[in-house]
Design a protein around this motif. Structure first.
Motif, PDB file in Angstrom:
ATOM      1  N   ASN A  44       0.823  -1.218   0.000  1.00 21.06           N
ATOM      2  CA  ASN A  44       0.000   0.000   0.000  1.00 21.06           C
ATOM      3  C   ASN A  44       0.858   1.270   0.000  1.00 21.06           C
ATOM      4  OD1 ASN A  44      -2.384  -1.455  -0.056  1.00 21.06           O
ATOM      5  ND2 ASN A  44      -2.586  -1.484   2.167  1.00 21.06           N
ATOM      6  N   ASP A  45       1.943   1.259   0.764  1.00 20.78           N
ATOM      7  CA  ASP A  45       2.825   2.434   0.786  1.00 20.78           C
ATOM      8  C   ASP A  45       3.496   2.632  -0.570  1.00 20.78           C
ATOM      9  OD1 ASP A  45       2.166   2.832   3.449  1.00 20.78           O
ATOM     10  OD2 ASP A  45       3.997   1.885   4.216  1.00 20.78           O
ATOM     11  N   LEU A  46       3.933   1.530  -1.181  1.00 20.92           N
ATOM     12  CA  LEU A  46       4.536   1.596  -2.518  1.00 20.92           C
ATOM     13  C   LEU A  46       3.535   2.153  -3.519  1.00 20.92           C
ATOM     14  CD1 LEU A  46       6.932   0.717  -4.499  1.00 20.92           C
ATOM     15  CD2 LEU A  46       5.557  -1.326  -4.857  1.00 20.92           C
ATOM     16  N   CYS A  47       2.313   1.653  -3.457  1.00 24.23           N
ATOM     17  CA  CYS A  47       1.268   2.122  -4.367  1.00 24.23           C
ATOM     18  C   CYS A  47       1.044   3.617  -4.204  1.00 24.23           C
ATOM     19  CB  CYS A  47      -0.028   1.360  -4.118  1.00 24.23           C
ATOM     20  SG  CYS A  47      -1.340   1.865  -5.247  1.00 24.23           S
ATOM     21  N   GLU A  48       1.006   4.085  -2.961  1.00 18.18           N
ATOM     22  CA  GLU A  48       0.757   5.500  -2.694  1.00 18.18           C
ATOM     23  C   GLU A  48       1.787   6.400  -3.371  1.00 18.18           C
ATOM     24  OE1 GLU A  48       0.938   8.520   1.105  1.00 18.18           O
ATOM     25  OE2 GLU A  48       0.214   6.487   1.466  1.00 18.18           O
ATOM     26  N   GLN A 103      12.380  -9.331  -3.766  1.00 20.41           N
ATOM     27  CA  GLN A 103      13.400 -10.295  -4.199  1.00 20.41           C
ATOM     28  C   GLN A 103      14.663  -9.622  -4.750  1.00 20.41           C
ATOM     29  OE1 GLN A 103      13.009 -13.613  -3.690  1.00 20.41           O
ATOM     30  NE2 GLN A 103      11.130 -12.976  -2.663  1.00 20.41           N
ATOM     31  N   SER A 104      14.604  -8.323  -4.933  1.00 24.82           N
ATOM     32  CA  SER A 104      15.685  -7.579  -5.587  1.00 24.82           C
ATOM     33  C   SER A 104      16.794  -7.218  -4.601  1.00 24.82           C
ATOM     34  CB  SER A 104      15.121  -6.291  -6.202  1.00 24.82           C
ATOM     35  OG  SER A 104      16.151  -5.486  -6.714  1.00 24.82           O
ATOM     36  N   ASP A 105      18.017  -7.208  -5.104  1.00 19.74           N
ATOM     37  CA  ASP A 105      19.129  -6.688  -4.311  1.00 19.74           C
ATOM     38  C   ASP A 105      19.573  -5.327  -4.863  1.00 19.74           C
ATOM     39  OD1 ASP A 105      20.350  -7.535  -6.636  1.00 19.74           O
ATOM     40  OD2 ASP A 105      21.933  -8.671  -5.641  1.00 19.74           O
ATOM     41  N   GLU A 106      18.631  -4.641  -5.551  1.00 21.28           N
ATOM     42  CA  GLU A 106      18.905  -3.299  -6.065  1.00 21.28           C
ATOM     43  C   GLU A 106      17.895  -2.257  -5.569  1.00 21.28           C
ATOM     44  OE1 GLU A 106      21.275  -4.101 -10.195  1.00 21.28           O
ATOM     45  OE2 GLU A 106      19.111  -3.924 -10.361  1.00 21.28           O
ATOM     46  N   PHE A 107      16.714  -2.674  -5.133  1.00 17.65           N
ATOM     47  CA  PHE A 107      15.696  -1.756  -4.616  1.00 17.65           C
ATOM     48  C   PHE A 107      15.569  -1.939  -3.103  1.00 17.65           C
ATOM     49  CE2 PHE A 107      14.226  -1.813  -9.020  1.00 17.65           C
ATOM     50  CZ  PHE A 107      13.864  -0.484  -9.205  1.00 17.65           C
ATOM     51  N   TYR A 108      15.555  -0.816  -2.387  1.00 21.69           N
ATOM     52  CA  TYR A 108      15.433  -0.848  -0.934  1.00 21.69           C
ATOM     53  C   TYR A 108      14.380   0.159  -0.477  1.00 21.69           C
ATOM     54  CZ  TYR A 108      19.653  -3.502  -1.424  1.00 21.69           C
ATOM     55  OH  TYR A 108      20.553  -4.461  -1.807  1.00 21.69           O
ATOM     56  N   ALA A 109      13.585  -0.254   0.489  1.00 26.29           N
ATOM     57  CA  ALA A 109      12.539   0.595   1.046  1.00 26.29           C
ATOM     58  C   ALA A 109      13.161   1.610   1.999  1.00 26.29           C
ATOM     59  CB  ALA A 109      11.525  -0.264   1.797  1.00 26.29           C
ATOM     60  N   ILE A 110      12.606   2.829   1.970  1.00 31.12           N
ATOM     61  CA  ILE A 110      12.956   3.857   2.952  1.00 31.12           C
ATOM     62  C   ILE A 110      11.765   3.949   3.899  1.00 31.12           C
ATOM     63  CG2 ILE A 110      13.510   6.280   3.356  1.00 31.12           C
ATOM     64  CD1 ILE A 110      14.469   6.417   0.419  1.00 31.12           C
ATOM     65  N   GLU A 111      11.973   3.481   5.118  1.00 31.37           N
ATOM     66  CA  GLU A 111      10.894   3.477   6.117  1.00 31.37           C
ATOM     67  C   GLU A 111      11.127   4.605   7.114  1.00 31.37           C
ATOM     68  OE1 GLU A 111       9.464   0.758   9.860  1.00 31.37           O
ATOM     69  OE2 GLU A 111      10.135  -0.304   8.069  1.00 31.37           O
ATOM     70  N   LEU A 112      10.104   5.394   7.355  1.00 28.93           N
ATOM     71  CA  LEU A 112      10.152   6.439   8.371  1.00 28.93           C
ATOM     72  C   LEU A 112       9.861   5.772   9.710  1.00 28.93           C
ATOM     73  CD1 LEU A 112      10.486   9.474   8.933  1.00 28.93           C
ATOM     74  CD2 LEU A 112       8.025   9.716   8.539  1.00 28.93           C
ATOM     75  N   LYS A 113      10.849   5.798  10.599  1.00 28.08           N
ATOM     76  CA  LYS A 113      10.739   5.080  11.877  1.00 28.08           C
ATOM     77  C   LYS A 113       9.502   5.470  12.671  1.00 28.08           C
ATOM     78  CE  LYS A 113      15.618   4.660  13.073  1.00 28.08           C
ATOM     79  NZ  LYS A 113      16.589   5.023  14.115  1.00 28.08           N
ATOM     80  N   LYS A 114       9.288   6.774  12.845  1.00 35.06           N
ATOM     81  CA  LYS A 114       8.225   7.214  13.754  1.00 35.06           C
ATOM     82  C   LYS A 114       6.828   6.844  13.276  1.00 35.06           C
ATOM     83  CE  LYS A 114       8.126  11.929  11.930  1.00 35.06           C
ATOM     84  NZ  LYS A 114       8.533  13.296  12.186  1.00 35.06           N
ATOM     85  N   HIS A 167       6.448   4.063  10.957  1.00 36.81           N
ATOM     86  CA  HIS A 167       6.517   2.694  10.434  1.00 36.81           C
ATOM     87  C   HIS A 167       5.885   2.636   9.045  1.00 36.81           C
ATOM     88  CE1 HIS A 167       7.962   1.333  14.272  1.00 36.81           C
ATOM     89  NE2 HIS A 167       6.947   1.950  14.853  1.00 36.81           N
ATOM     90  N   LYS A 168       6.245   3.625   8.220  1.00 32.67           N
ATOM     91  CA  LYS A 168       5.670   3.768   6.884  1.00 32.67           C
ATOM     92  C   LYS A 168       6.796   3.859   5.865  1.00 32.67           C
ATOM     93  CE  LYS A 168       2.740   6.923   4.196  1.00 32.67           C
ATOM     94  NZ  LYS A 168       1.791   5.918   3.735  1.00 32.67           N
ATOM     95  N   VAL A 169       6.639   3.145   4.751  1.00 30.05           N
ATOM     96  CA  VAL A 169       7.592   3.255   3.647  1.00 30.05           C
ATOM     97  C   VAL A 169       7.253   4.533   2.889  1.00 30.05           C
ATOM     98  CG1 VAL A 169       8.416   2.228   1.496  1.00 30.05           C
ATOM     99  CG2 VAL A 169       8.006   0.786   3.503  1.00 30.05           C
TER     100      VAL A 169
END
Length: 178
Positions: free
Chosen positions: A19-23, A53-64, A66-68
């Motif tokens: 859902n976060d990716l879609c947003e 599955q990728s070793d080239e794309f990484y999520a950036i999650e905002l700690k406070k 818990h959202k990508v």
């Protein structure tokens, strides 16, 4: 990979990130730079599965929260080089998160022995090249009319210039004086 900074966690994508990716990807459908015109929420499931599955794309999650809030791209290139790319949810831009995430992955990659990390952006994309300046990357080139993100009314590609920025591993020997 998992990197923790003051505000962020940079990590592998997980299926729960759909859902976060879609947003934030829906914000890119008509983006001026690197548009994804055919992206839909229905495609987000496939995309998050691919990225998990990728070793080239990484999520950036905002700690406070818990959202990508975006992603970092670290494309593998020849000669022990990585291409850096980043996308942030528009609602979280201009808070320093792009710089924080980019600096963290550059430091991580250099500590892993990567020789060179580069990034490209359009000269009109001032936010992007200013970020690269801020994090210590150096402008190396200005390529003329070398990428196309859009087509004109006749279906022909509209070409853009790009700046190329890079940073070298400072722990490697410098043989330039030989």
């Amino acid at each position: 990979m998992k990197i923790e900074t003051n505000e962020l966690i940079i990590r592998n994508f997980e299926l729960r990130d759909e859902n976060d990716l879609c947003e934030y990807m829906l914000q890119r459908v008509n983006a001026e730079f690197e548009a994804y015109p055919d992206f839909t929420c229905q495609k987000a499931k496939e995309e998050v599965e691919f990225r998990a599955q990728s070793d080239e794309f990484y999520a950036i999650e905002l700690k406070k929260e818990h959202k990508v809030i975006g992603n970092i791209y670290l494309g593998k290139r020849s000669f022990n080089t990585r291409e850096l790319g980043y996308v942030l949810n528009e609602n979280y831009q201009h808070n320093g998160y792009g710089s924080e995430a980019s600096k963290a992955v550059i430091e991580y990659m250099i500590n892993q022995g990567v020789h060179r990390i580069y990034a490209e952006c359009a000269p009109q994309n001032t936010h992007s090249w200013r970020l690269m300046d801020r994090i210590g990357m150096k402008r190396e080139a200005h390529f003329r009319k070398n990428v196309s993100f859009h087509k004109d009314t006749n279906g022909q590609p509209i070409y853009w210039d790009t700046y190329v920025y890079a940073i070298l591993n400072p722990y490697e020997d410098d043989y330039s004086d030989r």
